[in-house]
Enzyme design. Structure first.
Site, PDB file in Angstrom:
ATOM      1  N   LYS A 123      -3.963   1.671  -6.228  1.00  0.00           N
ATOM      2  CA  LYS A 123      -4.886   2.275  -5.619  1.00  0.00           C
ATOM      3  C   LYS A 123      -5.619   3.481  -6.005  1.00  0.00           C
ATOM      4  CE  LYS A 123      -2.530   2.186  -2.011  1.00  0.00           C
ATOM      5  NZ  LYS A 123      -1.209   1.742  -2.573  1.00  0.00           N
TER       6      LYS A 123
ATOM      7  N   ARG B 195       9.557   1.277   0.919  1.00  0.00           N
ATOM      8  CA  ARG B 195       8.079   1.251   1.089  1.00  0.00           C
ATOM      9  C   ARG B 195       7.444   0.045   1.018  1.00  0.00           C
ATOM     10  NH1 ARG B 195       6.975   4.929  -3.873  1.00  0.00           N
ATOM     11  NH2 ARG B 195       4.872   4.531  -3.526  1.00  0.00           N
TER      12      ARG B 195
ATOM     13  N   ARG C 105       7.989  10.884  -9.215  1.00  0.00           N
ATOM     14  CA  ARG C 105       7.738  11.182  -7.615  1.00  0.00           C
ATOM     15  C   ARG C 105       9.242  10.861  -6.848  1.00  0.00           C
ATOM     16  NH1 ARG C 105       2.136   8.746  -5.571  1.00  0.00           N
ATOM     17  NH2 ARG C 105       3.767   7.786  -3.836  1.00  0.00           N
TER      18      ARG C 105
ATOM     19  N   ARG D 189      -3.106   2.498   7.433  1.00  0.00           N
ATOM     20  CA  ARG D 189      -2.123   1.867   6.935  1.00  0.00           C
ATOM     21  C   ARG D 189      -1.419   0.927   8.016  1.00  0.00           C
ATOM     22  NH1 ARG D 189      -0.777   5.352   2.481  1.00  0.00           N
ATOM     23  NH2 ARG D 189       1.039   3.962   1.150  1.00  0.00           N
TER      24      ARG D 189
ATOM     25  N   ARG E 227       6.539   5.140 -13.710  1.00  0.00           N
ATOM     26  CA  ARG E 227       5.176   6.273 -13.233  1.00  0.00           C
ATOM     27  C   ARG E 227       5.866   7.809 -13.349  1.00  0.00           C
ATOM     28  NH1 ARG E 227       2.137   6.101  -7.714  1.00  0.00           N
ATOM     29  NH2 ARG E 227       3.882   6.127  -6.915  1.00  0.00           N
TER      30      ARG E 227
HETATM   31  P1  AP5 Z   1      -1.167   4.206  -8.700  1.00  0.00           P
HETATM   32  O1  AP5 Z   1      -2.462   4.172  -9.085  1.00  0.00           O
HETATM   33  O2  AP5 Z   1      -0.655   5.578  -8.774  1.00  0.00           O
HETATM   34  O3  AP5 Z   1      -0.903   3.200  -7.636  1.00  0.00           O
HETATM   35  P2  AP5 Z   1      -1.047   3.386  -6.180  1.00  0.00           P
HETATM   36  O4  AP5 Z   1      -1.176   2.096  -5.484  1.00  0.00           O
HETATM   37  O5  AP5 Z   1      -1.841   4.560  -5.756  1.00  0.00           O
HETATM   38  O6  AP5 Z   1       0.696   3.991  -5.765  1.00  0.00           O
HETATM   39  P3  AP5 Z   1       0.935   4.801  -4.757  1.00  0.00           P
HETATM   40  O7  AP5 Z   1       2.685   4.634  -5.017  1.00  0.00           O
HETATM   41  O8  AP5 Z   1       0.775   6.142  -4.837  1.00  0.00           O
HETATM   42  O9  AP5 Z   1       0.869   4.357  -3.326  1.00  0.00           O
HETATM   43  P4  AP5 Z   1       1.235   4.336  -1.954  1.00  0.00           P
HETATM   44  O10 AP5 Z   1       0.477   3.800  -1.063  1.00  0.00           O
HETATM   45  O11 AP5 Z   1       2.796   3.939  -2.149  1.00  0.00           O
HETATM   46  O12 AP5 Z   1       1.511   5.911  -1.924  1.00  0.00           O
HETATM   47  P5  AP5 Z   1       0.706   6.784  -1.260  1.00  0.00           P
HETATM   48  O13 AP5 Z   1       0.591   8.012  -2.261  1.00  0.00           O
HETATM   49  O14 AP5 Z   1      -0.519   6.608  -0.653  1.00  0.00           O
HETATM   50  O15 AP5 Z   1      -0.301   3.418  -9.902  1.00  0.00           O
HETATM   51  C1  AP5 Z   1       0.898   3.250  -9.963  1.00  0.00           C
HETATM   52  C2  AP5 Z   1       1.385   3.206 -11.544  1.00  0.00           C
HETATM   53  O16 AP5 Z   1       0.996   2.101 -12.259  1.00  0.00           O
HETATM   54  C3  AP5 Z   1       0.930   4.538 -12.368  1.00  0.00           C
HETATM   55  O17 AP5 Z   1       1.804   4.862 -13.030  1.00  0.00           O
HETATM   56  C4  AP5 Z   1      -0.157   3.928 -12.844  1.00  0.00           C
HETATM   57  O18 AP5 Z   1      -0.258   4.679 -14.482  1.00  0.00           O
HETATM   58  C5  AP5 Z   1       0.080   2.553 -13.267  1.00  0.00           C
HETATM   59  N1  AP5 Z   1      -0.928   1.614 -13.052  1.00  0.00           N
HETATM   60  C6  AP5 Z   1      -2.076   1.704 -12.437  1.00  0.00           C
HETATM   61  N2  AP5 Z   1      -2.628   0.593 -12.615  1.00  0.00           N
HETATM   62  C7  AP5 Z   1      -2.284  -0.286 -13.433  1.00  0.00           C
HETATM   63  C8  AP5 Z   1      -2.596  -1.374 -14.044  1.00  0.00           C
HETATM   64  N3  AP5 Z   1      -3.682  -2.191 -13.836  1.00  0.00           N
HETATM   65  N4  AP5 Z   1      -1.692  -1.963 -14.953  1.00  0.00           N
HETATM   66  C9  AP5 Z   1      -0.669  -1.191 -15.311  1.00  0.00           C
HETATM   67  N5  AP5 Z   1      -0.119  -0.240 -14.632  1.00  0.00           N
HETATM   68  C10 AP5 Z   1      -1.124   0.398 -13.990  1.00  0.00           C
HETATM   69  O19 AP5 Z   1       1.594   7.623   0.078  1.00  0.00           O
HETATM   70  C11 AP5 Z   1       2.752   8.064  -0.107  1.00  0.00           C
HETATM   71  C12 AP5 Z   1       3.423   8.191   0.983  1.00  0.00           C
HETATM   72  O20 AP5 Z   1       2.835   9.130   1.852  1.00  0.00           O
HETATM   73  C13 AP5 Z   1       3.844   6.922   1.913  1.00  0.00           C
HETATM   74  O21 AP5 Z   1       4.768   6.310   1.628  1.00  0.00           O
HETATM   75  C14 AP5 Z   1       3.641   7.589   3.408  1.00  0.00           C
HETATM   76  O22 AP5 Z   1       5.160   8.049   3.628  1.00  0.00           O
HETATM   77  C15 AP5 Z   1       2.728   8.675   3.336  1.00  0.00           C
HETATM   78  N6  AP5 Z   1       1.242   8.148   3.616  1.00  0.00           N
HETATM   79  C16 AP5 Z   1       0.148   8.075   3.062  1.00  0.00           C
HETATM   80  N7  AP5 Z   1      -0.850   7.620   3.565  1.00  0.00           N
HETATM   81  C17 AP5 Z   1      -0.395   7.618   4.805  1.00  0.00           C
HETATM   82  C18 AP5 Z   1      -0.990   7.026   5.989  1.00  0.00           C
HETATM   83  N8  AP5 Z   1      -2.303   6.458   5.898  1.00  0.00           N
HETATM   84  N9  AP5 Z   1      -0.239   6.599   6.863  1.00  0.00           N
HETATM   85  C19 AP5 Z   1       1.282   7.200   6.982  1.00  0.00           C
HETATM   86  N10 AP5 Z   1       1.667   7.704   6.269  1.00  0.00           N
HETATM   87  C20 AP5 Z   1       1.162   7.727   4.846  1.00  0.00           C
END
Ligand code: AP5
Length: 215
Positions: free
Chosen positions: A16, A172, A161, A89, A128
């Site tokens: 994402k 998660r 991370r 979410r 990552r």
């Molecule tokens: P990346 O693009 O970083 O993936 P992502 O889906 O953004 O992964 P996240 O782990 O950041 O998502 P998340 O939703 O768990 O965490 P968030 O930060 O929102 O890609 C991942 C890896 O794969 C990278 O190394 C990239 O290079 C690689 N990659 C990407 N595309 C690829 C492809 N096509 N092929 C191969 N490799 C690829 O949230 C973190 C925490 O914050 C949550 O757990 C929660 O505690 C809190 N939080 C955030 N938002 C909320 C909310 N709305 N409500 C409550 N808590 C929240």
């Protein structure tokens, strides 16, 4: 495609953040990433950061009231299109987003669902690395830095991370299935769901999404 209002929905590590950045750079949509906002608060050691850290490092969600307020603030500052990365979410967050959009006179065009198998998620997240200074995101397998674990942009040593440890990633994924997956039907029932296979090169995934949105 300018002026679109989009939600990116999908499990941890589904890409994402990577796609939100491409959409921001290429289509000028304002990226609003709740994960990035919360991590920034953790780095600054603010009250929000202290609260967020407790939840994030356990793989749990931050309370709805907190993230809804952050998104409302961010949306108020956007004058054109937006892309929400990692929000909503929960069903509660989605309902409150509707009210915020209505109040601000903004529209939602689609919720893009990223389909990625669990084994691919684990692989991606264990590889990552992020830059603690400029926040660039790398992948030691698919997008390695030029020099071993050093940021190409600012030369800072890369880190993993805290929530990418395997046991936290498993939690998660469970939380995603329990709290976030119900949003798939929520948006499908409203005719807003666009599902894409989010495997393959990020460029390819970007083109899949554009193609799916044009349909
Ligand atoms: P990346 O693009 O970083 O993936 P992502 O889906 O953004 O992964 P996240 O782990 O950041 O998502 P998340 O939703 O768990 O965490 P968030 O930060 O929102 O890609 C991942 C890896 O794969 C990278 O190394 C990239 O290079 C690689 N990659 C990407 N595309 C690829 C492809 N096509 N092929 C191969 N490799 C690829 O949230 C973190 C925490 O914050 C949550 O757990 C929660 O505690 C809190 N939080 C955030 N938002 C909320 C909310 N709305 N409500 C409550 N808590 C929240």
């Amino acid at each position: 495609m300018e002026g679109l209002g989009l939600i990116l929905l999908g499990p941890p590590g589904s890409g994402k953040g990577t796609q939100a950045e491409l959409f921001e750079n290429r289509l000028g949509l304002k990226k609003i990433s709740t994960g990035d906002i919360l991590r920034d608060a953790i780095r600054k050691g603010t009250e929000l950061g202290k609260l967020a850290k407790e939840h994030i490092n356990r793989g749990e969600l931050v309370p709805d009231d907190v993230v809804v307020a952050l998104v409302e603030e961010a949306l108020k500052k956007t004058s054109d299109g937006y892309i929400l990365d990692g929000f909503p979410r929960t069903i509660e967050q989605a309902k409150r987003l509707d009210r915020i959009l209505e109040k601000l006179g903004k529209k939602l065009d689609a919720a893009v669902l990223f389909a990625v198998p669990d084994e691919e998620i684990i692989k991606r997240l264990s590889a990552r690395r992020v830059c603690p200074k400029c926040h660039a995101v790398y992948n030691m397998v698919t997008k390695p830095p030029k020099r071993d674990e050093i940021c190409d942009i600012c030369g800072t040593p890369l880190v993993m991370r805290d929530d990418d440890k395997p046991e936290t990633v498993r939690r998660r994924i469970e939380v995603y299935r329990r709290d976030t997956e119900p949003l798939v039907d929520f948006y499908r029932n409203r005719g807003l769901l666009v599902e894409v296979k989010a495997v393959g090169d990020p460029e390819e995934v970007f083109n899949f999404i554009i193609g799916a949105l044009k349909k």
